[in-house]
Write a protein that holds these residues in place. Structure first.
Motif, PDB file in Angstrom:
ATOM      1  N   MET A 266     -45.256 -15.685   6.668  1.00 13.18           N
ATOM      2  CA  MET A 266     -43.892 -15.754   7.207  1.00 13.18           C
ATOM      3  C   MET A 266     -43.324 -17.149   7.006  1.00 13.18           C
ATOM      4  SD  MET A 266     -44.285 -13.516  10.712  1.00 13.18           S
ATOM      5  CE  MET A 266     -45.470 -14.649  11.454  1.00 13.18           C
ATOM      6  N   LEU A 283     -37.980 -10.833  12.623  1.00  9.73           N
ATOM      7  CA  LEU A 283     -39.240 -10.885  11.892  1.00  9.73           C
ATOM      8  C   LEU A 283     -40.411 -10.951  12.857  1.00  9.73           C
ATOM      9  CD1 LEU A 283     -40.898 -11.056   9.338  1.00  9.73           C
ATOM     10  CD2 LEU A 283     -40.372 -13.515   9.206  1.00  9.73           C
ATOM     11  N   LYS A 369     -40.501 -16.467  14.697  1.00  6.19           N
ATOM     12  CA  LYS A 369     -41.053 -15.576  13.663  1.00  6.19           C
ATOM     13  C   LYS A 369     -42.405 -15.014  14.074  1.00  6.19           C
ATOM     14  CE  LYS A 369     -41.133 -18.400  10.108  1.00  6.19           C
ATOM     15  NZ  LYS A 369     -40.753 -19.701  10.716  1.00  6.19           N
TER      16      LYS A 369
END
Length: 502
Positions: A266, A283, A369
């Protein structure tokens, strides 16, 4: 502040003293007493000089002067400040619901048990001196149509770089480069590997090969330009090797594999004031879904968790893992000081134009994230990931360098959020791009796979996270990403270079 679908500002936490402008505000519009650019901060109350500026319910800096309510809050009137040191190790390592291993994707099963999402032939170089020849081999193979007879092979990827010699043969710089190249050679998205060296370099091919088997019908070959007798002969030999490796790689075909075999790197790059409450947390939802299905997600960019590390130490499954995060932060503080830099050199100019002011603010958004899953491991740059679940890998904040480490660590899939715009790809791992705002998606939709800006317009964060998760599975099963369609991935291999050039 207006509320609902027509809201022009958004306060993210009830204790925040700033809100985010969802559109450019003129004086007298909403709460603005000065012009406020879109995605920038506006004071919701008077903020005294020296007082904390709060966003996400966290400290993002201090007011450098008195800031009246309705004023633009940015680098002209706020700056870096002290932040929380309450690390509370493992106090919030709350397990997610039990993994659901019923979901599958169509992947390439490798002999070591791992599963690839792509099936490339890699031409890896030990040194910059062999980089051009590696590209010549790949180009010659492409022009000849050599792969036309092998439908299961996705292509040939030359992996070239700027180092491998003129360096010490021990120490951090050497170890990182060796670890990175060895990690690429073992990434499950490569079905076969040709290693190409010059012959006299510091980083020798034999060290890269290690204990891997070299057989006439196997997935690994190697040669040096000096041994082969120069450029032309090396290209000819390389084409012979590629033809043989293509036969081997083509034997693999997609078949069902558990989603638990996905390893997601990520990243965020070109972030803006929206990133921390749209694309990044969306995300994070997808990351949690992957972890719930038994998979692995990797957060990185140590210089971009600075100021938010306390959120990770609390989610660490043990005090040792929490301390490992702090040890990385301490190393980075000392590393920056040694080179006359400081951690708040980040955000970049583009980040600042997008509304981010301090590294504290950027980091709090970047950490989103990682979702809510417990932190199960902390790893060195490019080190093999040996823990399932949500993990952290040490890396710089420079995106190509950070992704290179994640792929070397075993990532077979990348998700990349951006608020300002990003154009890049990371072969052999497919990269899914996520925009933080709808304006960016409208301008650069040919480069962006998913728009997360519609979260501001009412799309639920959970629904967007589920959309990202399903896209990850589709891409892992062979669906091309925008960056793949555009041909990216040829220049984004950027190993982290540390140490003297000798």
């Amino acid at each position: 502040m207006t509320e609902g679908a027509e809201a022009k500002t958004l306060r993210l936490n009830e204790i925040d003293n700033v809100a985010i402008a969802l559109t450019a505000l003129e004086v007298g519009e909403d709460i603005a007493t000065t012009p406020i650019p879109r995605s920038h901060k506006v004071a919701t109350v008077d903020i005294a000089a020296g007082s904390h500026v709060l966003r996400y319910g966290q400290i993002i800096g201090k007011a450098d002067c008195f800031v009246p309510a309705g004023s633009h809050v940015h680098d002209h009137n706020m700056s870096m400040s002290d932040h929380t040191k309450d690390y509370a190790f493992a106090s919030a390592a709350n397990p997610l619901p039990a993994p659901d291993r019923s979901r599958t994707f169509q992947g390439y099963h490798r002999e070591d048990g791992r599963v690839g999402t792509r099936n490339y032939i890699g031409v890896l170089t030990s040194v910059n001196c062999s980089g051009s020849v590696a590209r010549f081999i790949a180009e010659a193979a492409d022009k000849s149509g050599l792969l036309d007879a092998y439908p299961n092979v996705d292509g040939i990827v030359p992996i070239v770089h700027g180092s491998g010699c003129g360096m010490a043969n021990r120490g951090d710089g050497y170890d990182i480069l060796l670890r990175t190249l060895a990690g690429y050679a073992r990434n499950p998205n490569f079905g076969a590997i040709l290693l190409v060296g010059l012959g006299c370099e510091v980083l020798q091919l034999a060290d890269l090969v290690g204990d891997r088997k070299i057989t006439a019908d196997g997935c690994l070959r190697y040669m040096t330009i000096q041994q082969m007798g120069g450029t032309r002969r090396t290209i000819e030999a390389g084409l012979t090797h590629i033809a043989s490796l293509a036969v081997f790689a083509n034997q693999a075909s997609r078949s069902p594999a558990s989603v638990s075999e996905l390893v997601l790197g990520m990243q965020c790059g070109g972030s803006d004031g929206y990133s921390g409450f749209t694309a990044n947390p969306a995300l994070g939802v997808a990351s949690d879904l992957l972890v719930q299905h038994g998979g692995t997600s990797i957060l990185s960019e140590t210089s971009e968790i600075y100021g938010a590390e306390h959120l990770l130490t609390r989610r660490a499954v043990s005090a040792d893992i929490g301390q490992a995060i702090l040890d990385k932060i301490t190393w980075w503080e000392e590393y920056c000081a040694l080179h006359g830099a400081k951690m708040d050199n980040n955000p970049s100019p583009g980040n600042r134009r997008g509304g981010l002011t301090t590294i504290l603010e950027k980091s709090l958004g970047a950490v989103a994230k990682g979702g809510q899953a417990p932190l199960s491991g902390v790893f060195d740059y490019a080190a093999p990931i040996t823990s399932k679940g949500f993990v952290f890998m040490d890396s710089p904040g420079y995106d190509p360098c950070s992704v290179t480490g994640q792929v070397a660590s075993g990532a077979n899939l990348i998700a990349f959020t951006t608020g300002r715009g990003s154009v890049s790809g990371y072969k052999p791992a497919p990269c899914i791009k996520l925009s933080s705002n709808s304006d960016l998606y409208a301008r650069m939709g040919e480069d962006i796979d998913i728009n997360c800006g519609d979260i501001v317009e009412g799309v639920a964060l959970a629904a967007k996270g589920a959309e990202i998760f399903e896209t990850l599975i589709d891409v892992a099963s062979g669906r091309a990403t925008k960056s793949e369609d555009l041909g990216f991935g040829g220049v984004e291999f950027v190993p982290w270079q540390i140490g003297a050039v000798l």
